[in-house]
Design a protein around this motif. Structure first.
Motif, short mmCIF file in Angstrom:
data_model
loop_
_atom_site.label_atom_id
_atom_site.label_comp_id
_atom_site.label_asym_id
_atom_site.label_seq_id
_atom_site.Cartn_x
_atom_site.Cartn_y
_atom_site.Cartn_z
N THR A 24 0.86 -1.17 0.00
CA THR A 24 0.00 0.00 0.00
C THR A 24 0.91 1.24 0.00
OG1 THR A 24 -0.06 0.08 2.41
CG2 THR A 24 -1.82 -1.18 1.31
N ASP A 25 0.35 2.36 -0.38
CA ASP A 25 1.15 3.59 -0.39
C ASP A 25 1.74 3.92 0.98
OD1 ASP A 25 0.97 4.00 -3.10
OD2 ASP A 25 -0.70 5.42 -2.96
N PRO A 26 0.95 3.82 2.09
CA PRO A 26 1.56 4.10 3.39
C PRO A 26 2.74 3.18 3.71
CG PRO A 26 -0.82 4.11 3.59
CD PRO A 26 -0.51 3.60 2.22
N SER A 27 2.60 1.89 3.41
CA SER A 27 3.69 0.95 3.70
C SER A 27 4.89 1.21 2.80
CB SER A 27 3.20 -0.49 3.52
OG SER A 27 2.32 -0.83 4.55
N ARG A 28 4.65 1.54 1.55
CA ARG A 28 5.74 1.82 0.61
C ARG A 28 6.53 3.04 1.08
NH1 ARG A 28 6.08 5.39 -3.07
NH2 ARG A 28 3.85 5.82 -3.12
N LEU A 29 5.82 4.10 1.49
CA LEU A 29 6.50 5.33 1.96
C LEU A 29 7.29 5.07 3.24
CD1 LEU A 29 3.66 7.91 1.25
CD2 LEU A 29 5.84 7.69 0.04
N LEU A 30 6.68 4.35 4.16
CA LEU A 30 7.39 4.05 5.40
C LEU A 30 8.57 3.11 5.17
CD1 LEU A 30 4.40 3.79 7.88
CD2 LEU A 30 6.30 5.41 7.98
N ALA A 31 8.40 2.12 4.29
CA ALA A 31 9.50 1.20 4.00
C ALA A 31 10.69 1.96 3.41
CB ALA A 31 9.04 0.09 3.06
N LEU B 15 14.85 -3.69 15.59
CA LEU B 15 13.51 -3.11 15.46
C LEU B 15 13.25 -2.54 14.06
CD1 LEU B 15 13.06 -1.54 18.99
CD2 LEU B 15 11.98 -3.60 18.07
N VAL B 16 14.27 -2.07 13.39
CA VAL B 16 14.09 -1.62 12.00
C VAL B 16 13.72 -2.83 11.13
CG1 VAL B 16 15.39 -0.85 9.96
CG2 VAL B 16 15.38 0.53 12.03
N THR B 17 14.40 -3.94 11.35
CA THR B 17 14.08 -5.16 10.59
C THR B 17 12.66 -5.62 10.89
OG1 THR B 17 16.41 -5.79 10.64
CG2 THR B 17 14.82 -7.53 10.12
N LEU B 18 12.30 -5.65 12.16
CA LEU B 18 10.94 -6.03 12.54
C LEU B 18 9.93 -5.04 11.96
CD1 LEU B 18 8.93 -7.79 14.13
CD2 LEU B 18 9.39 -6.32 16.12
N ILE C 173 3.48 2.54 11.96
CA ILE C 173 4.51 3.45 12.48
C ILE C 173 5.03 3.01 13.86
CG2 ILE C 173 3.08 5.14 13.72
CD1 ILE C 173 5.58 6.32 11.23
N GLY C 174 4.27 2.16 14.56
CA GLY C 174 4.63 1.79 15.93
C GLY C 174 6.02 1.20 16.08
N VAL C 175 6.35 0.20 15.29
CA VAL C 175 7.65 -0.46 15.44
C VAL C 175 8.80 0.43 14.95
CG1 VAL C 175 9.01 -2.51 14.89
CG2 VAL C 175 6.58 -2.75 15.43
N PRO C 176 8.69 1.06 13.77
CA PRO C 176 9.79 1.97 13.39
C PRO C 176 9.99 3.12 14.38
CG PRO C 176 8.46 1.43 11.47
CD PRO C 176 7.74 0.89 12.67
N ALA C 177 8.91 3.64 14.93
CA ALA C 177 9.05 4.69 15.95
C ALA C 177 9.74 4.15 17.19
CB ALA C 177 7.69 5.28 16.30
N ALA C 178 9.43 2.91 17.55
CA ALA C 178 10.08 2.28 18.70
C ALA C 178 11.58 2.16 18.46
CB ALA C 178 9.47 0.90 18.97
N ALA C 179 11.97 1.83 17.23
CA ALA C 179 13.40 1.74 16.91
C ALA C 179 14.10 3.07 17.16
CB ALA C 179 13.59 1.30 15.45
N ALA C 180 13.48 4.15 16.70
CA ALA C 180 14.07 5.48 16.88
C ALA C 180 14.08 5.88 18.36
CB ALA C 180 13.30 6.50 16.05
#
Length: 136
Positions: A5-12, A57-60, A83-90
């Motif tokens: 999806t567009d949101p997942s593509r942008l976040l990836a 966490l970035v991989t997850l 956004i939860g897991v990538p934000a957790a990584a940061a």
């Protein structure tokens, strides 16, 4: 064929670009290991923990984007899930690094709270995706 999806593509795309920063952290750890950077044992442990949390966490987070799409999550819950897991990584890696910055530091400062915010973000992200997958 895998379609995001567009949101997942942008976040990836964004998450993949953060790997350059994680590489810098690896370079910094190599400098620590070679004795080129003087840190207390506490600071060394927090540097390793911050780097490890970022990488894992970035991989997850990338995997969770695929799972959020598989669950068909959209709207606000979809964004929370993605956004939860990538934000957790940061947040968590920042908490380890920032709470141990300074000369001869032997205990964390108040910025250790970032680790707990990251843990909350991680819980929200994986719980949203988990429930989304169970009800899909």
């Amino acid at each position: 064929m895998l379609t995001l999806t567009d949101p997942s593509r942008l976040l990836a795309g964004t998450v993949l670009l953060t790997i350059v920063g994680i590489e810098f952290g690896g370079w910094f750890l190599m400098r620590i290991a070679r004795g080129q950077v003087e840190l207390t044992p506490f600071q060394q442990k927090f540097a390793r923990a911050g780097h490890a949390h970022a990488g894992v966490l970035v991989t997850l987070g990338l995997i969770c984007l695929l799972l959020a799409d598989a669950a068909g999550l959209d709207g606000a819950i979809g964004w929370l899930a993605r956004i939860g897991v990538p934000a957790a990584a940061a947040l968590m890696s920042s908490g380890f690094f920032f709470s141990s910055m300074g000369k001869n530091v032997t205990k964390p400062n108040k910025l250790i709270g970032l680790i707990w915010l990251g843990a909350l973000s991680l819980a929200v992200g994986v719980t949203s995706i988990g429930i989304g997958l169970l009800v899909a």
